[in-house]
Enzyme design. Sequence first.
Site, short mmCIF file in Angstrom:
data_model
loop_
_atom_site.label_atom_id
_atom_site.label_comp_id
_atom_site.label_asym_id
_atom_site.label_seq_id
_atom_site.Cartn_x
_atom_site.Cartn_y
_atom_site.Cartn_z
NE ARG A 1 -14.04 8.76 40.73
CZ ARG A 1 -13.68 8.49 39.49
NH1 ARG A 1 -13.88 7.30 38.97
NH2 ARG A 1 -13.12 9.43 38.74
CD GLU B 1 -17.43 11.50 35.15
OE1 GLU B 1 -16.67 11.76 36.10
OE2 GLU B 1 -18.15 10.51 35.11
N GLY C 1 -5.42 3.97 34.27
CA GLY C 1 -5.85 4.76 33.10
C GLY C 1 -7.24 4.38 32.61
N GLY D 1 -10.29 5.37 34.30
CA GLY D 1 -11.38 6.18 34.85
C GLY D 1 -11.92 5.65 36.17
CB SER E 1 -10.09 6.90 41.00
OG SER E 1 -10.64 8.05 40.60
CG ASP F 1 -11.09 10.81 41.18
OD1 ASP F 1 -12.31 10.94 40.99
OD2 ASP F 1 -10.24 10.94 40.29
CB SER G 1 -7.59 8.01 28.86
OG SER G 1 -7.59 9.10 29.70
CE1 TYR H 1 -9.93 15.86 35.17
CE2 TYR H 1 -8.48 17.57 35.99
CZ TYR H 1 -9.55 16.73 36.17
OH TYR H 1 -10.24 16.76 37.35
P1 NG1 Z 1 -10.26 10.08 36.84
O1 NG1 Z 1 -9.44 10.33 35.63
O2 NG1 Z 1 -11.32 9.13 36.60
O3 NG1 Z 1 -9.42 9.67 38.01
C1 NG1 Z 1 -10.67 12.76 36.91
C2 NG1 Z 1 -10.40 13.63 38.12
C3 NG1 Z 1 -11.68 13.87 38.94
C4 NG1 Z 1 -12.79 14.38 38.06
C5 NG1 Z 1 -12.93 13.43 36.85
C6 NG1 Z 1 -13.96 13.90 35.86
C7 NG1 Z 1 -8.16 13.27 39.05
C8 NG1 Z 1 -7.37 12.57 40.07
N1 NG1 Z 1 -9.45 12.97 39.00
O4 NG1 Z 1 -11.00 11.45 37.29
O5 NG1 Z 1 -11.40 14.78 39.99
O6 NG1 Z 1 -12.56 15.70 37.66
O7 NG1 Z 1 -11.71 13.29 36.14
O8 NG1 Z 1 -15.21 13.97 36.45
O9 NG1 Z 1 -7.65 14.08 38.31
#
Ligand code: NG1
Length: 544
Positions: free
Chosen positions: A54, A60, A177, A179, A181, A236, A279, A289
């Site tokens: 996604r 964010e 990695g 962003g 998902s 996600d 990342s 995180y």
């Molecule tokens: P990413 O790293 O893009 O999958 C993570 C979190 C989301 C949300 C975003 C920041 C997981 C699976 N996903 O997304 O729930 O918090 O960071 O908006 O940890």
Amino acid sequence: MAAEQPIPVYTNLNDLYGSLGTSLNHAEKWNTVAEEFQRRFGRKPAYIARAPGRVNLIGEHIDYCLFGVLPAAIERDILIAISPRPNHQEHAPGSVVAENMHTKYIRQVFAPAPRRRASISEEEVHMEEWHLDINTKELRWESYIKAGYYGVLVNYFAGGGSPVPVDILVTGTVPAGSGLSSSAAMVVGSTLAFLAVNGKLEPNFTGTGPQISKGQLVEMAVGNEKRVGVNSGGMDQAASVISIPSSALYISFFPELSASAVPLPPGAVFIIANSLVVSDKAVTAKRNYNLRVVETLAAARILARSLGIKVAKDEKVTLREVVGRLAGEVEEVGEMPVEWLSETLQRMECEAERLKPRNATEDGQLGVTMEEMIEMSGLSTEEFNQVYLSWVKVEATHFQLYKRAKHVFSEASRVLQFRQTCLSAASEASNPSTEPPSPIDVVRNLGRLMNESQTSCDQLYQCSCDELNELTKISRDAGALGSRLTGAGWGGCTVSLVLESGVDDFIKKVSESYGPFKDLKGEALNEVIFATKPSSGACVYKFE
Ligand code: NG1
């Protein structure tokens, strides 16, 4: 309601491809994974589970504070082909041979271990719990497969019964990695594959259920992903499961998970560009995180205390709940009206000042120490540790409560404004008695909100990095009306809003200006910068 619908299970390929609503050559991908499965394991797969990645358009790091977000599923996805192993009895119950079509990821063989309960009553004699070793210290591809599987074991086999031994083959086009998902897509895909192969997606023998709904799958997948060590919100997984073609999704988590379509203005194209900084959220979680999760939770309690709002000692109240309690929202009635929520959020942006440390410098750079934070919370050290630190590891000398809360409130407001802009534009455009809004004005407004979001992510939430800042700037210079990081940040991708007429020129300019793209051509370039269309959510294909 989208979240209440069952997971689509297709048995006809035309229905399946039609449902995806996107332009990528799906047939080829699905055939390749099925043929490769046959080549490696000597038989056809029984199911293929699909889960898309996604892109988050805006909102964010606010899903775990329970504020609404605005993502869309992308065309890139994870496919997991699965089949029970012949001669079940010869294999350990639920054992897995997992292969990946990407040569970098090597074959893994594992089996869940049944664990008898320590204290068992007569009736519970056959109760078993399952254990699967998941390595959270390093990035391993099979951890996400195990995480999905674990949830199926715990939810469907804790009271007895044996999961079938299986072979699985994984393939995917969501860059890891970045962003987008890939991790949630892997976990959703794995959860679905193991549910399907164990017969848990079928309605029961009366044909009336229990059939798992999209909302239930989201909840399971969120819990499952926590097993990889990241305390994620639900954005996600919800986007990967519930999305629909051609629209973004407004996902709200309070008072419960709900999702509704948000039409995007015609002529607006979202372009994803990968900064190529990888990342890994799981590995950096304690400094990035998970630390943000703890900071926002501690900020919520401290703000509530300072505003005279009641919070139980053992409660992990979120910033969204504090907003609701301050506004006198009645949870049972549902989420408060948007105007009311927007007003309260504006007030909260000012109230966030209460979180500044006593010796704050002008720009609020300095956070609070652990001792100061505990003192501000009104809890004893023991109580604080129990509620906020016993389930997660964090590493910091100072906690940035003010900056984090300020980002969360302003970002939650921007999501509401973004959504409202899209909804009003669509309704005015369909109303013959009103002058339709100028498309460029609508897109400009959305772009402005995206730019503000990037500044807030960078300066207040500190989840951007030099490369993301550079790429968003290059993107704006190349004609994007808005550009921001998408996903957790600290690397990964940006999303830029570009007018359809300017897409080719935009991609050309960005690829000439962003250092790591300069030598890339053709497919290699298309891997790192591409336009995307909102796609549909997860589904399963059943071979008959
Ligand atoms: P990413 O790293 O893009 O999958 C993570 C979190 C989301 C949300 C975003 C920041 C997981 C699976 N996903 O997304 O729930 O918090 O960071 O908006 O940890």
